[in-house]
Scaffold this motif. Structure first.
Motif, PDB file in Angstrom:
ATOM      1  N   GLU A  97      13.899  -5.250 -22.163  1.00 40.97           N
ATOM      2  CA  GLU A  97      13.162  -4.418 -21.208  1.00 40.97           C
ATOM      3  C   GLU A  97      12.764  -5.178 -19.958  1.00 40.97           C
ATOM      4  OE1 GLU A  97      12.858  -1.758 -24.756  1.00 40.97           O
ATOM      5  OE2 GLU A  97      13.007  -3.913 -24.389  1.00 40.97           O
ATOM      6  N   TYR A  98      12.400  -6.431 -20.095  1.00 41.68           N
ATOM      7  CA  TYR A  98      11.967  -7.214 -18.951  1.00 41.68           C
ATOM      8  C   TYR A  98      13.069  -7.302 -17.894  1.00 41.68           C
ATOM      9  CZ  TYR A  98       8.492  -8.646 -22.406  1.00 41.68           C
ATOM     10  OH  TYR A  98       7.522  -8.649 -23.369  1.00 41.68           O
ATOM     11  N   ALA A  99      14.239  -7.749 -18.323  1.00 45.47           N
ATOM     12  CA  ALA A  99      15.355  -7.911 -17.397  1.00 45.47           C
ATOM     13  C   ALA A  99      15.854  -6.563 -16.887  1.00 45.47           C
ATOM     14  CB  ALA A  99      16.487  -8.682 -18.069  1.00 45.47           C
ATOM     15  N   GLY A 100      15.961  -5.584 -17.794  1.00 42.32           N
ATOM     16  CA  GLY A 100      16.506  -4.287 -17.408  1.00 42.32           C
ATOM     17  C   GLY A 100      15.651  -3.553 -16.409  1.00 42.32           C
ATOM     18  N   LEU A 101      14.332  -3.542 -16.605  1.00 43.10           N
ATOM     19  CA  LEU A 101      13.455  -2.817 -15.696  1.00 43.10           C
ATOM     20  C   LEU A 101      13.310  -3.526 -14.355  1.00 43.10           C
ATOM     21  CD1 LEU A 101      10.788  -1.560 -18.215  1.00 43.10           C
ATOM     22  CD2 LEU A 101      12.392  -0.157 -16.907  1.00 43.10           C
ATOM     23  N   CYS A 102      13.289  -4.846 -14.363  1.00 40.04           N
ATOM     24  CA  CYS A 102      13.246  -5.569 -13.088  1.00 40.04           C
ATOM     25  C   CYS A 102      14.531  -5.334 -12.296  1.00 40.04           C
ATOM     26  CB  CYS A 102      13.016  -7.054 -13.325  1.00 40.04           C
ATOM     27  SG  CYS A 102      11.316  -7.456 -13.821  1.00 40.04           S
ATOM     28  N   LEU A 103      15.655  -5.206 -13.001  1.00 38.02           N
ATOM     29  CA  LEU A 103      16.918  -4.882 -12.332  1.00 38.02           C
ATOM     30  C   LEU A 103      16.865  -3.479 -11.737  1.00 38.02           C
ATOM     31  CD1 LEU A 103      19.915  -5.440 -11.683  1.00 38.02           C
ATOM     32  CD2 LEU A 103      20.458  -4.525 -13.953  1.00 38.02           C
ATOM     33  N   GLN A 104      16.413  -2.502 -12.506  1.00 38.99           N
ATOM     34  CA  GLN A 104      16.342  -1.126 -12.013  1.00 38.99           C
ATOM     35  C   GLN A 104      15.354  -0.984 -10.867  1.00 38.99           C
ATOM     36  OE1 GLN A 104      18.125   1.775 -12.762  1.00 38.99           O
ATOM     37  NE2 GLN A 104      19.409   0.137 -13.571  1.00 38.99           N
ATOM     38  N   ALA A 105      14.331  -1.822 -10.832  1.00 38.95           N
ATOM     39  CA  ALA A 105      13.327  -1.745  -9.766  1.00 38.95           C
ATOM     40  C   ALA A 105      13.943  -1.960  -8.393  1.00 38.95           C
ATOM     41  CB  ALA A 105      12.229  -2.774 -10.018  1.00 38.95           C
ATOM     42  N   ARG A 106      15.005  -2.707  -8.338  1.00 45.75           N
ATOM     43  CA  ARG A 106      15.619  -3.007  -7.038  1.00 45.75           C
ATOM     44  C   ARG A 106      16.212  -1.776  -6.381  1.00 45.75           C
ATOM     45  NH1 ARG A 106      18.828  -8.147  -9.633  1.00 45.75           N
ATOM     46  NH2 ARG A 106      16.962  -9.302 -10.286  1.00 45.75           N
ATOM     47  N   TYR A 107      16.457  -0.743  -7.162  1.00 44.66           N
ATOM     48  CA  TYR A 107      17.114   0.454  -6.627  1.00 44.66           C
ATOM     49  C   TYR A 107      16.209   1.677  -6.740  1.00 44.66           C
ATOM     50  CZ  TYR A 107      20.689  -2.934  -7.836  1.00 44.66           C
ATOM     51  OH  TYR A 107      21.402  -4.100  -7.968  1.00 44.66           O
ATOM     52  N   ALA A 108      14.913   1.452  -6.781  1.00 49.67           N
ATOM     53  CA  ALA A 108      13.969   2.562  -6.959  1.00 49.67           C
ATOM     54  C   ALA A 108      12.821   2.449  -5.970  1.00 49.67           C
ATOM     55  CB  ALA A 108      13.425   2.567  -8.388  1.00 49.67           C
ATOM     56  N   ASP A 109      12.167   3.574  -5.748  1.00 47.95           N
ATOM     57  CA  ASP A 109      10.945   3.586  -4.943  1.00 47.95           C
ATOM     58  C   ASP A 109       9.708   3.420  -5.803  1.00 47.95           C
ATOM     59  OD1 ASP A 109      12.206   4.265  -2.366  1.00 47.95           O
ATOM     60  OD2 ASP A 109      12.660   6.172  -3.348  1.00 47.95           O
ATOM     61  N   LEU A 110       9.818   3.803  -7.073  1.00 46.08           N
ATOM     62  CA  LEU A 110       8.665   3.786  -7.973  1.00 46.08           C
ATOM     63  C   LEU A 110       9.146   3.645  -9.403  1.00 46.08           C
ATOM     64  CD1 LEU A 110       5.522   4.318  -8.248  1.00 46.08           C
ATOM     65  CD2 LEU A 110       6.143   6.718  -8.629  1.00 46.08           C
ATOM     66  N   LEU A 111       8.426   2.838 -10.194  1.00 45.13           N
ATOM     67  CA  LEU A 111       8.694   2.720 -11.622  1.00 45.13           C
ATOM     68  C   LEU A 111       7.522   3.306 -12.393  1.00 45.13           C
ATOM     69  CD1 LEU A 111      10.476   0.277 -10.395  1.00 45.13           C
ATOM     70  CD2 LEU A 111      10.467  -0.539 -12.741  1.00 45.13           C
ATOM     71  N   VAL A 112       7.816   4.112 -13.389  1.00 45.17           N
ATOM     72  CA  VAL A 112       6.788   4.696 -14.245  1.00 45.17           C
ATOM     73  C   VAL A 112       6.873   4.006 -15.606  1.00 45.17           C
ATOM     74  CG1 VAL A 112       5.872   6.801 -15.276  1.00 45.17           C
ATOM     75  CG2 VAL A 112       6.974   6.890 -13.023  1.00 45.17           C
ATOM     76  N   LEU A 113       5.790   3.323 -15.964  1.00 44.93           N
ATOM     77  CA  LEU A 113       5.743   2.571 -17.212  1.00 44.93           C
ATOM     78  C   LEU A 113       4.569   3.043 -18.053  1.00 44.93           C
ATOM     79  CD1 LEU A 113       6.297  -1.117 -15.987  1.00 44.93           C
ATOM     80  CD2 LEU A 113       8.018   0.588 -16.585  1.00 44.93           C
TER      81      LEU A 113
END
Length: 277
Positions: A97-113
């Motif tokens: 989850e750490y690596a995957g979500l930090c990767l997805q963050a680069r292509y998003a405006d907002l992350l919901v956790l």
């Protein structure tokens, strides 16, 4: 300004459905594309091979179970997103989850956790520092959804914590779409004796927000021993449905040793919180 891509962490934690529901409703309101991101939870060293990895049979079983969890979690995401009628897609990553979500963050405006739950012995309690790590390394704002309860996209009363720091400024900017939708916004000026507030505490950030069609009520707050608890108490008193604040204005080491507002909020928040480092 609006959010165009929203990523929601998809897992099997007890609060996952409420988290996905909020993210989907928010994406529909913003006209955004929703991405449901699920990870197999397999550490990189297990995939790459390591002298400490144990037998191949154990790794294969770990991979199988992790894949099954991701499949079930993504099916729930698909059901909720389709029911709400928001444009969406699933993404499945064979990393933790750490690596995957930090990767997805680069292509998003907002992350919901989701907020970590230390009392959950299953999936919801395995990643207690996940929101912290994504905040520090993802480079995007995080909307933290409490571990219990259900929530709709914030629209009533937003509480914006302001201390003149770089992190607070980034949080205010990242929260503009949410603040513009709020019926009322209260600006809580923390530690007004500091010089970085300007001649009139809160006046400059209030003017900045006004230029984005956001009117605020300025509320000067005394310095508190535990700013996080003080903010949560104020949010409850005001009936706020959103808290906006900068994260980790001090070094992470100082936060760990002395405590801090960010750690209190991550552990104790009972309303959605937008945080930005």
């Amino acid at each position: 300004m609006s959010y165009r891509t929203i990523v929601v962490h998809v897992d099997r934690a007890p609060n996952a459905a409420a988290r996905i529901e909020l993210a989907a409703q928010l994406a529909r309101r913003e006209g955004a594309h929703l991405v449901g991101a699920a990870m197999t939870g397999v550490p990189r060293y297990m995939l790459a091979g390591s002298p400490y990895e144990g037998s191949g049979v154990l790794i294969a079983d770990h991979l199988r179970r992790a894949g099954e969890r991701a499949t079930i979690a993504l099916a729930r995401f698909e059901e909720i997103a389709s029911r709400i009628g928001v444009p969406h897609e699933q993404r499945r990553h064979n990393v933790d989850e750490y690596a995957g979500l930090c990767l997805q963050a680069r292509y998003a405006d907002l992350l919901v956790l989701g907020q970590a739950d230390p009392d959950d012995r299953d999936e919801g309690g395995l990643l207690l520092d996940l929101p912290e790590q994504v905040l520090l390394h993802g480079g995007r704002p995080v909307l933290l959804v409490p571990r219990s309860g259900s929530f709709t996209p914030p629209s009533k009363h937003a509480l914006l914590a302001w201390n003149g720091s770089r992190e607070a400024a980034r949080a205010a900017s990242a929260a503009l779409p949410l603040l513009q939708q709020a019926g009322q916004v209260t600006l809580a000026v923390l530690g007004a004796g500091r010089g970085d507030h300007g001649e009139e505490p809160g006046a400059d950030i209030a003017l900045y927000l006004a230029r984005h069609d956001i009117k605020v009520n300025v509320l000067v707050q005394p310095r508190a021993a535990d700013a996080g608890k003080a903010l949560l108490a104020l949010a409850s008193e005001l009936g706020a449905d959103l808290l906006v604040m900068g994260a980790y204005g001090h070094s992470r080491w100082r936060e760990m040793v002395l405590g801090g507002a960010t750690r209190s909020i991550l552990a104790q928040a009972t309303l959605p919180v937008l945080l930005m480092h």
